[in-house]
Design a protein around this motif. Structure first.
Motif, mmCIF file in Angstrom:
data_model
loop_
_atom_site.group_PDB
_atom_site.id
_atom_site.type_symbol
_atom_site.label_atom_id
_atom_site.label_comp_id
_atom_site.label_asym_id
_atom_site.label_seq_id
_atom_site.Cartn_x
_atom_site.Cartn_y
_atom_site.Cartn_z
ATOM 1 N N ILE A 104 0.847 -1.194 0.000
ATOM 2 C CA ILE A 104 0.000 0.000 0.000
ATOM 3 C C ILE A 104 0.885 1.247 0.000
ATOM 4 O O ILE A 104 0.656 2.195 -0.740
ATOM 5 C CB ILE A 104 -0.898 0.020 1.257
ATOM 6 C CG1 ILE A 104 -1.751 -1.251 1.324
ATOM 7 C CG2 ILE A 104 -1.760 1.251 1.285
ATOM 8 C CD1 ILE A 104 -2.408 -1.457 2.671
ATOM 9 N N ARG A 107 3.661 2.420 -3.159
ATOM 10 C CA ARG A 107 3.181 2.935 -4.440
ATOM 11 C C ARG A 107 3.183 4.453 -4.455
ATOM 12 O O ARG A 107 3.118 5.080 -5.504
ATOM 13 C CB ARG A 107 1.762 2.430 -4.702
ATOM 14 C CG ARG A 107 1.695 0.957 -5.032
ATOM 15 C CD ARG A 107 0.308 0.590 -5.444
ATOM 16 N NE ARG A 107 -0.650 1.067 -4.439
ATOM 17 C CZ ARG A 107 -1.876 1.445 -4.735
ATOM 18 N NH1 ARG A 107 -2.296 1.445 -5.979
ATOM 19 N NH2 ARG A 107 -2.693 1.833 -3.788
ATOM 20 N N THR A 108 3.228 5.062 -3.271
ATOM 21 C CA THR A 108 3.126 6.517 -3.195
ATOM 22 C C THR A 108 4.518 7.145 -3.075
ATOM 23 O O THR A 108 5.495 6.469 -2.785
ATOM 24 C CB THR A 108 2.311 6.918 -1.961
ATOM 25 O OG1 THR A 108 2.971 6.388 -0.820
ATOM 26 C CG2 THR A 108 0.923 6.365 -2.026
ATOM 27 N N CYS A 112 2.629 12.235 0.079
ATOM 28 C CA CYS A 112 1.668 11.158 0.268
ATOM 29 C C CYS A 112 2.295 10.016 1.062
ATOM 30 O O CYS A 112 1.684 9.472 1.989
ATOM 31 C CB CYS A 112 1.211 10.688 -1.097
ATOM 32 S SG CYS A 112 -0.187 9.618 -1.023
ATOM 33 N N ILE A 116 0.822 8.924 4.659
ATOM 34 C CA ILE A 116 0.178 7.615 4.826
ATOM 35 C C ILE A 116 0.883 6.836 5.926
ATOM 36 O O ILE A 116 0.255 6.117 6.715
ATOM 37 C CB ILE A 116 0.114 6.838 3.487
ATOM 38 C CG1 ILE A 116 -0.945 5.743 3.592
ATOM 39 C CG2 ILE A 116 1.426 6.235 3.098
ATOM 40 C CD1 ILE A 116 -1.332 5.153 2.271
ATOM 41 N N MET B 266 -8.679 8.316 5.949
ATOM 42 C CA MET B 266 -7.619 8.900 5.131
ATOM 43 C C MET B 266 -6.792 7.808 4.452
ATOM 44 O O MET B 266 -6.480 7.901 3.259
ATOM 45 C CB MET B 266 -6.731 9.767 6.005
ATOM 46 C CG MET B 266 -5.432 10.188 5.363
ATOM 47 S SD MET B 266 -4.524 11.273 6.477
ATOM 48 C CE MET B 266 -2.867 11.012 5.939
ATOM 49 N N LEU B 270 -6.333 7.239 0.478
ATOM 50 C CA LEU B 270 -5.002 7.242 -0.151
ATOM 51 C C LEU B 270 -4.733 5.946 -0.908
ATOM 52 O O LEU B 270 -4.028 5.939 -1.909
ATOM 53 C CB LEU B 270 -3.921 7.459 0.901
ATOM 54 C CG LEU B 270 -3.677 8.895 1.321
ATOM 55 C CD1 LEU B 270 -2.625 8.953 2.407
ATOM 56 C CD2 LEU B 270 -3.242 9.744 0.145
ATOM 57 N N ILE B 275 -2.442 10.689 -4.163
ATOM 58 C CA ILE B 275 -2.212 12.010 -4.747
ATOM 59 C C ILE B 275 -0.858 12.032 -5.436
ATOM 60 O O ILE B 275 0.102 11.444 -4.960
ATOM 61 C CB ILE B 275 -2.274 13.137 -3.697
ATOM 62 C CG1 ILE B 275 -1.662 12.668 -2.371
ATOM 63 C CG2 ILE B 275 -3.669 13.640 -3.523
ATOM 64 C CD1 ILE B 275 -1.499 13.745 -1.366
#
Lengths: 321, 277
Positions: A104, A107-108, A112, A116, B266, B270, B275
């Motif tokens: 999860i 990937r960001t 972000c 997260i 949140m 996400l 984003i």
């Protein structure tokens, strides 16, 4: 061949240097504090592998430290009081959480990624302190005790110090090997330009995931070692508001350098431990220090020093303009 | 149950007022501004100090507190934020966090670290539909609606607003028209900070005022901004009230879980809609 052996020689020299450094500051700071500093340096290295080398800033790394601390405590409580098995159980807890959250999280990028991690840290804090307070002791925390085998006795301070120092040197050696391997080059390339790495045919997702797990495992390792040191787990080991400490340490020392991580860890701990008793407004001092680091010395203390002295171990700025 | 809804609306209103500034700085400048929570805290402390001077006239005190924050936020923008344009987002996070650290320590220096309670400035309850609600909370909700419409008009009708909206979409294109985008970003930053201070002023009588009050609210308003979309006024408005509701309803059934639930929402958002920054 010759490069290989000279590399080996260099890392051997570095290890001797680090060990000597900690042995020198040990009598000055006292054995308890030095043990604490060493553990924090391991945590900073674990964080830095993600931030300095792969360019992902996590704002919730306390979660993984807490996983190690709580994992180890629960293991000694319910399974076995063997300290070594308990440390391994703590690391396994970190690996497990990293493996689950990894797909999860990785990937960001950028803000972000930071936020997260922060969100997961908040959730983890809540789970550990409120939801499962029956098992973890909630706000009060719980104590850990270990069985002794002959000379292996973790209530003996010099033995504890020696063991923790050995762990630091082992971590340093392994990370040194890892970051100078092709894998290390690859994760640095992901930091510079992930799209190009993808074009070269690498599955960047897997590499990012593995790096994330390495980072969480090392953080959990540091958490487990703090349990050996303190023998007591409290919510502060998973408190998300402390997540900035490790970021500061990595930045002050020099992101993207293992030496820098250790130096940063020691400097940060020295500031928060000692400055508080000399300067009442030490948080303000820390804030201004950080602003100066961000605007003037992006490579941190180690980067600055190595630049001055012909740059043997080059620390890289995270990303310049 | 109606009481819970009313409580959720109050939280939502305050979250909206605080989050707009964060959303705009995040959207226009791509900066995660940790100093935003500081401005909020300063607002709350200023109202505490100003109230005895203006003989407990809350409206006058609120105006003075919000106006006093403008120079402070200008200094933060001029000397820290402006230097972070285009720099890696990590440095922006760390630099603004450092500002927050300095500010919080300054607050502890000036006002001390112990919490300061503040009484409800209106003190009248209204009764309708069989429930009792402090009038003060009703005023907060109405104020949030007013601010929402005012900002909507500001961004649709005025030149400054239009430029900012255009810059949110494509900063370089606006710059290529010969418009100094940074100047307008300063306006946006100051407006956002003043609103955060207003949020602090409004929330001070509901909770107690202490140096770290900004940090927790800041984390929740990050969640609001991410759920609502960066720089999106309408999205922020909706998400603030939805998350306020989430907090109130969770808090009704399991008090300590209220804030955690916001982060669960949140994280889910996400996961499905990362984003791109």
């Amino acid at each position: 061949m010759s490069i290989q052996s000279s590399n080996g020689l260099k890392s051997f020299r570095d290890i001797l240097f680090i060990a000597a450094g900690f042995l020198v500051i040990m009598p000055v700071l006292g054995i308890n504090r030095t043990t604490d500093f060493i553990i924090f340096s391991i945590f900073v290295m674990g964080f830095n592998i993600l931030y300095g080398f792969m360019g992902r800033l996590s704002f919730g790394h306390m979660l993984y430290l807490g996983c190690g601390a709580y994992g180890m405590t629960l293991f000694t409580e319910h399974v076995s009081r063997n300290p070594f098995l308990a440390v391994i159980a703590g690391i396994c807890a970190g690996v497990l959480v990293g493996a689950i959250l990894g797909p999860i999280v990785v990937r960001t990028t950028g803000a972000c990624f930071a936020l997260i991690n922060l969100a997961f840290n908040q959730i983890g804090y809540f789970l550990a302190v409120v939801a499962f307070s029956k098992y973890t002791g909630g706000e009060d925390g719980m104590s850990v005790s270990f069985s002794k085998f002959g000379f292996i006795d973790f209530s003996n301070k010099p033995f504890k110090f020696g063991f923790v120092l050995f762990c630091l040197l082992l971590t340093y050696y392994l990370l040194r090997k890892l970051t100078s391997s092709p894998y290390g080059v690859l994760i640095k390339s992901i930091k510079e330009n992930e799209t190009r790495v993808k074009f070269l045919g690498y599955n960047t997702f897997v590499y990012k995931w593995i790096t994330f797990i390495i980072s969480t495992a090392l953080s959990a390792f540091a958490g487990a070692l703090s349990m050996l040191n303190y023998g007591y787990v409290t919510p502060s080991f998973i408190d998300p508001s402390r997540a900035v400490e490790v970021i500061f340490a990595a930045l002050i020392g020099g992101a993207g350098s293992l030496y820098g991580s250790i130096i940063g860890g020691v400097i940060y701990m020295a500031i928060s431990n000692y400055l508080a008793s000399y300067i009442p407004r030490w948080e303000m001092f820390l804030g201004f220090t950080l602003l100066i680091v961000v605007f003037r010395f992006r490579t941190g203390v180690w980067g600055y020093v190595s630049e001055k002295f012909n740059g043997r171990t080059k620390a890289m700025p995270v990303r310049t303009l | 149950m109606i009481n819970t809804i009313a409580y959720g609306l109050t939280i939502g209103a305050i979250l909206f007022i605080i989050s707009i500034g964060l959303s705009l700085t995040f959207g226009t400048m791509r900066i995660v501004n940790f100093a935003h929570g500081l401005v909020y805290t300063i607002g709350a402390y200023l109202i505490v100090s100003v109230l005895p001077i203006v003989r407990n006239n809350f409206i006058l005190g609120a105006i003075i507190a919000v106006l006093a924050v403008i120079p402070i936020s200008y200094v933060i923008e001029r000397f820290v934020i402006r230097k972070l344009y285009g720099v890696s987002i990590d440095y922006a996070i760390i630099a603004t966090y450092a500002v927050a650290l300095i500010g919080i320590d300054a607050i502890k220096w000036i006002w001390g670290a112990s919490p300061i309670p503040l009484s409800d400035p209106v003190g009248i309850d209204v009764h309708f539909f069989g429930i009792t609600l402090p009038l003060y909370r009703l005023i907060i909700i109405i104020l949030a609606l007013v601010i929402f419409f005012a900002l909507s008009v500001f961004f649709k009708k005025t030149m400054v607003g239009k430029i900012v909206v255009a810059a949110l979409d494509d900063k370089d294109a606006v710059r290529s028209l010969g418009i100094s985008v940074d100047k307008y970003f300063t306006y946006v930053f100051v407006i956002g900070s003043s609103l955060a201070a207003l949020g602090g002023v409004l929330y001070a009588p509901i909770t107690s005022v202490h140096p770290y009050m900004g940090m927790m609210v800041l984390l929740v308003s990050f969640a609001v901004v991410i759920v609502g979309g960066l720089g999106n006024i309408k999205g922020t408005f909706i998400s603030a009230f939805v998350l306020g509701m989430v907090m109130a309803i969770t808090g009704r059934f399991w008090g300590p879980a209220a804030e955690t639930m916001v982060f669960v929402v949140m994280a889910i958002v996400l996961i499905f809609k990362p984003i791109e920054v």
